[in-house]
Design an enzyme around this catalytic site. Structure first.
Site, short mmCIF file in Angstrom:
data_model
loop_
_atom_site.label_atom_id
_atom_site.label_comp_id
_atom_site.label_asym_id
_atom_site.label_seq_id
_atom_site.Cartn_x
_atom_site.Cartn_y
_atom_site.Cartn_z
N ASP A 83 -1.97 4.87 -11.97
CA ASP A 83 -0.92 4.95 -13.02
C ASP A 83 -1.21 3.51 -13.84
OD1 ASP A 83 0.61 6.12 -15.26
OD2 ASP A 83 2.34 5.54 -14.16
N LYS A 114 -3.56 17.83 -18.61
CA LYS A 114 -2.01 16.71 -18.61
C LYS A 114 -0.65 17.52 -19.02
CE LYS A 114 0.41 12.97 -16.68
NZ LYS A 114 0.08 11.74 -17.08
N HIS A 169 2.51 10.23 -9.57
CA HIS A 169 2.86 9.73 -9.90
C HIS A 169 4.39 9.90 -9.32
CE1 HIS A 169 4.01 11.16 -13.72
NE2 HIS A 169 2.43 9.87 -14.69
N HIS A 218 -5.40 8.13 -11.24
CA HIS A 218 -4.85 8.75 -12.66
C HIS A 218 -3.96 7.32 -13.54
CE1 HIS A 218 -0.66 10.07 -14.45
NE2 HIS A 218 -0.78 8.45 -15.25
N HIS A 224 -4.31 4.54 -17.33
CA HIS A 224 -4.85 4.50 -18.76
C HIS A 224 -5.41 3.77 -19.35
CE1 HIS A 224 -0.75 6.91 -18.73
NE2 HIS A 224 -1.14 7.27 -17.60
N HIS A 265 3.72 15.72 -15.53
CA HIS A 265 4.25 14.22 -15.09
C HIS A 265 5.56 14.60 -15.21
CE1 HIS A 265 6.03 10.30 -16.78
NE2 HIS A 265 7.11 11.27 -17.12
ZN LIG Z 1 0.39 7.87 -16.64
#
Ligand SMILES: [Zn+2]
Length: 347
Positions: free
Chosen positions: A246, A99, A174, A12, A14, A136
């Site tokens: 994350d 996602k 997460h 995970h 970004h 999420h």
């Molecule tokens: Zn994230």
């Protein structure tokens, strides 16, 4: 104290785009093998064409001295996703997962869903294709206390969908609470990523001694009891918990102001932070399961045959605490205080 583990994966992350992508991709590419790249760019990635183009930009930006690096792409769950295109993207190996973001829960999530129940057709397609849904899990109901939002989302949204589609593979991203761990405990279809910062910090660290914007993320870092549940699950060696950093860079101009953006940049030292948590828990023998083999097995790939060595030293090393992009944005590196005590080498 020295330990060798298969090259870790980050399930995970970004990586952003443009100057920020250029600045951050090397941290991930030099440290990790697979990187599950999140689709929440300013214009969300909703088609296999978008995903392939973004993957090309990531590969072009990655440093040449990271030959093991393998970015894998996700689509953003939205009404814009076309199911035939999704099938094609999966068949061509471009799309690894989808996602789901609740609309408004975090950075660039405005295009997300009002309710998971609006996407049952898409989820059925995922189940049929054996592609995991990444979630999420955070309620956006303003009536719910911020620290109770993961539990509320699980109860109201995730459990009904999981019950309805027991063959759908779900990764609770997460995971931040004991309630999240319990959700994974109860369902064979579920697994969870855990971040370095949710393992290493609790909300008093965030709020008690001067509010620390660099620890502000979504879902918010929760209580010490929640953190203890995450540590117990992650360090146990059990197969359904694994590392997803994350890592989410924001410039200090967006962090240090009246409204801090949510996100922790931990690609640089997340592995050291996780190693320290396992060391403190007396569980370094299970580190490789968490960082390198569990996630690989959930995503149906072999663990890396290359390895990295982590050595805990008694000498404080000098480490960088920030980086600056070509556009002039400064980003703070999470975990620099821990990284001074660990030396990580690729074998
Ligand atoms: Zn994230």
């Amino acid at each position: 104290m020295k330990i060798e583990i298969p090259t870790p994966d980050d399930w995970h992350v970004h990586l952003r785009d443009d100057a920020m992508l250029d600045a951050v991709v090397g941290y991930t590419a030099r440290r990790f093998r697979y990187a599950m790249v999140m689709p929440n760019l300013a214009a969300p990635i909703t088609s296999s064409t978008d995903a392939a183009a973004y993957r090309d930009r990531i590969v072009a930006a990655a440093p040449a001295d990271a030959p093991d690096f393998r970015p894998v792409m996700t689509l953003y769950c939205s009404p814009l996703v076309d199911l035939d295109d999704l099938r094609r993207g999966v068949a061509e190996g471009v799309v690894k997962a989808v996602k789901y973001y609740p609309a408004g829960a975090t950075t660039n999530s405005e295009a997300g869903g009002a309710s998971m129940s609006d996407f049952l057709d898409l989820f059925e397609t995922l189940a049929e294709l054996d592609v995991r849904l990444l979630v999420h899990a955070e309620s956006t109901d303003p009536a719910i206390d911020i620290f109770d939002r993961e539990a509320a989302f699980i109860e109201r949204e995730l459990i009904p969908v999981s019950d309805r589609l027991p063959e759908l593979g779900i990764t609770l991203e997460h995971v931040s609470t004991r309630a999240g761990v319990a959700f994974v405990d109860e369902r064979s279809q579920a697994a969870a990523t855990v971040t370095p910062h949710h393992l290493a910090q609790e909300r008093s660290d965030l709020l008690a001694d001067g509010m620390r914007p660099d620890l502000y993320c979504k879902p918010v870092i929760n209580s010490a009891d929640d953190r203890d549940a995450l540590i117990a699950a992650a360090t146990s060696g059990r197969a359904d918990f694994f590392l997803g950093t994350d890592s989410a860079p924001h410039p200090t101009t967006a962090k240090y102001g009246p409204k801090a953006k949510a996100g922790v940049f931990n690609a640089a030292y997340g592995l050291e932070v996780v190693a320290e948590v396992f060391h403190q828990a007396g569980a370094l023998e299970n580190l490789a399961a968490f960082t390198s083999t569990n996630g690989a097995s959930v995503y149906d790939v072999e663990a890396s045959t290359n390895s990295v060595t982590l050595e805990r030293t008694e000498i404080d090393a000098d480490v960088a605490t920030t980086f600056t992009t070509k556009a002039g944005d400064e980003v703070v590196l999470f975990g620099a205080d821990v990284a001074t005590r660990w030396r990580v080498t690729n074998d």
